[in-house]
Design a protein around this motif. Structure first.
Motif, mmCIF file in Angstrom:
data_model
loop_
_atom_site.group_PDB
_atom_site.id
_atom_site.type_symbol
_atom_site.label_atom_id
_atom_site.label_comp_id
_atom_site.label_asym_id
_atom_site.label_seq_id
_atom_site.Cartn_x
_atom_site.Cartn_y
_atom_site.Cartn_z
ATOM 1 N N CYS A 104 0.056 22.011 -34.089
ATOM 2 C CA CYS A 104 1.441 22.166 -33.618
ATOM 3 C C CYS A 104 1.915 20.937 -32.861
ATOM 4 C CB CYS A 104 1.556 23.388 -32.706
ATOM 5 S SG CYS A 104 1.521 24.974 -33.547
ATOM 6 N N LEU A 105 1.018 20.354 -32.094
ATOM 7 C CA LEU A 105 1.393 19.195 -31.283
ATOM 8 C C LEU A 105 1.399 17.910 -32.087
ATOM 9 C CD1 LEU A 105 -0.651 20.171 -28.122
ATOM 10 C CD2 LEU A 105 1.834 19.975 -28.236
ATOM 11 N N GLY A 106 0.767 17.916 -33.255
ATOM 12 C CA GLY A 106 0.777 16.745 -34.117
ATOM 13 C C GLY A 106 -0.134 15.649 -33.617
ATOM 14 N N ASP A 107 -0.267 14.591 -34.421
ATOM 15 C CA ASP A 107 -1.096 13.444 -34.055
ATOM 16 C C ASP A 107 -0.426 12.637 -32.965
ATOM 17 O OD1 ASP A 107 -3.034 14.064 -35.862
ATOM 18 O OD2 ASP A 107 -2.150 12.866 -37.476
ATOM 19 N N SER A 108 -1.242 12.053 -32.140
ATOM 20 C CA SER A 108 -0.713 11.222 -31.067
ATOM 21 C C SER A 108 -0.117 9.937 -31.629
ATOM 22 C CB SER A 108 -1.835 10.868 -30.076
ATOM 23 O OG SER A 108 -2.891 10.228 -30.759
ATOM 24 N N LYS A 109 0.816 9.349 -30.898
ATOM 25 C CA LYS A 109 1.435 8.095 -31.313
ATOM 26 C C LYS A 109 0.448 6.953 -31.130
ATOM 27 C CE LYS A 109 6.091 9.588 -30.064
ATOM 28 N NZ LYS A 109 7.262 9.320 -29.210
ATOM 29 N N PRO A 110 0.533 5.927 -31.975
ATOM 30 C CA PRO A 110 -0.385 4.793 -31.820
ATOM 31 C C PRO A 110 -0.227 4.152 -30.448
ATOM 32 C CG PRO A 110 0.800 4.687 -33.917
ATOM 33 C CD PRO A 110 1.440 5.788 -33.123
ATOM 34 N N LEU A 111 -1.341 3.701 -29.898
ATOM 35 C CA LEU A 111 -1.289 3.029 -28.610
ATOM 36 C C LEU A 111 -0.750 1.621 -28.782
ATOM 37 C CD1 LEU A 111 -4.739 4.081 -27.130
ATOM 38 C CD2 LEU A 111 -2.521 5.125 -26.717
ATOM 39 N N LEU A 112 -0.235 1.052 -27.705
ATOM 40 C CA LEU A 112 0.218 -0.326 -27.726
ATOM 41 C C LEU A 112 -0.977 -1.249 -27.935
ATOM 42 C CD1 LEU A 112 2.726 -0.218 -24.739
ATOM 43 C CD2 LEU A 112 3.272 -0.229 -27.182
ATOM 44 N N PRO A 113 -0.746 -2.461 -28.464
ATOM 45 C CA PRO A 113 -1.872 -3.373 -28.678
ATOM 46 C C PRO A 113 -2.631 -3.639 -27.386
ATOM 47 C CG PRO A 113 0.120 -4.170 -29.762
ATOM 48 C CD PRO A 113 0.531 -3.010 -28.926
ATOM 49 N N TYR A 114 -3.953 -3.759 -27.512
ATOM 50 C CA TYR A 114 -4.775 -4.026 -26.352
ATOM 51 C C TYR A 114 -4.650 -5.484 -25.933
ATOM 52 C CZ TYR A 114 -7.305 0.420 -26.774
ATOM 53 O OH TYR A 114 -7.649 1.738 -26.800
ATOM 54 N N PRO A 115 -4.930 -5.776 -24.675
ATOM 55 C CA PRO A 115 -5.021 -7.179 -24.265
ATOM 56 C C PRO A 115 -6.073 -7.906 -25.090
ATOM 57 C CG PRO A 115 -4.995 -5.728 -22.348
ATOM 58 C CD PRO A 115 -5.119 -4.845 -23.560
ATOM 59 N N THR A 116 -5.921 -9.223 -25.215
ATOM 60 C CA THR A 116 -6.804 -9.991 -26.103
ATOM 61 C C THR A 116 -8.254 -9.999 -25.638
ATOM 62 O OG1 THR A 116 -6.190 -11.996 -24.899
ATOM 63 C CG2 THR A 116 -4.932 -11.478 -26.894
ATOM 64 N N ASP A 117 -8.507 -9.692 -24.354
ATOM 65 C CA ASP A 117 -9.882 -9.718 -23.868
ATOM 66 C C ASP A 117 -10.565 -8.353 -23.946
ATOM 67 O OD1 ASP A 117 -8.377 -8.516 -21.934
ATOM 68 O OD2 ASP A 117 -9.494 -9.396 -20.244
#
Length: 239
Positions: A104-117
């Motif tokens: 019912c709640l559906g898949d979570s939205k993609p996370l923002l890109p991680y820092p390069t490190d």
């Protein structure tokens, strides 16, 4: 209807302390979805903890549990129009492993890109069950769980942390390693799955997504596959 009949339908009353919020419900409500963590707890497959007043204690978000409990009562998800904590509620549904609520709640939205490190470490858990169509209720013919990851330390911890379960390791071409548990019966699978989910979460992983796949292999059998993907952020080691 006699009072005794009504009491039988409602089931044994149960009090829960969830993160400091006390709720009263019936055992039958908590057992509505037998494959869930609550189903395993109140079926007696998992150990329980009680607070000083005798309430069952669960160390989770007490405010959000009201929506979990109402879903167990009605099998419907009803949220306020201005509800802004869907992401948190999805994490609670994942923790309690209430599959219809997760859907019912559906898949979570993609996370923002991680820092390069930093980068993501991934653990995947899957459950495969073969079900007999002609059994009433539907019987589990065979079930097994497989956990796959490139993180050898996690696999070593699982190997030492689950000594009573029969398991074997298999290598894959992309250098991932899997443990396969089973075959085992339905109650064993639920108990092991709940323990594995808790074990992986305590290692710092969060559930990124879940999915369910149904397929028919024979006229009298169905196969149901459940899959969970866990991720945690890790800093790169500098040369």
């Amino acid at each position: 209807m006699e009072n005794g009949d009504l009491g039988h339908m409602m089931g044994e009353p149960v009090s829960l302390n969830v993160g400091g919020c006390v709720y009263s419900t019936s055992r039958s409500t908590l057992l509505r979805y037998p494959d869930s963590m609550l189903g395993a707890i109140f079926r007696g497959d998992l150990p329980t903890v009680r607070d000083a007043h005798g309430n069952y204690f669960i160390d989770r978000d007490g405010q959000l549990f009201r929506y979990i409990l109402n879903f167990l009562r009605t099998s419907e998800l009803t949220l306020p129009c201005d509800f802004k904590e869907t992401k948190l509620l999805r994490k609670e549904a994942d923790f309690y492993q209430i599959e219809p609520l997760i859907q019912c709640l559906g898949d979570s939205k993609p996370l923002l890109p991680y820092p390069t490190d930093t980068y993501e470490e991934v653990v995947e858990l899957s459950s495969t069950r073969k079900l007999s169509k002609y059994s009433n209720p539907v019987a589990v013919i065979i079930t097994q769980l497989t956990i796959t990851t490139k993180i050898h330390a996690v696999l070593e911890s699982i190997s030492s942390g689950f000594p009573k379960w029969n398991k074997h390791m298999m290598d894959t071409r992309d250098y991932q390693v899997s443990f396969t548990f089973g075959p085992c019966d339905h109650q064993q699978e639920v108990s092991l799955r709940v323990h594995l989910l808790d074990f992986i979460s305590k290692a710092g992983f969060t559930i990124r997504n879940t999915r369910v796949h149904h397929m028919s292999e024979r006229a009298n059998e169905n196969t149901v596959e459940h899959h969970w993907t866990f991720c945690r952020r890790t800093h790169k080691v500098r040369d």
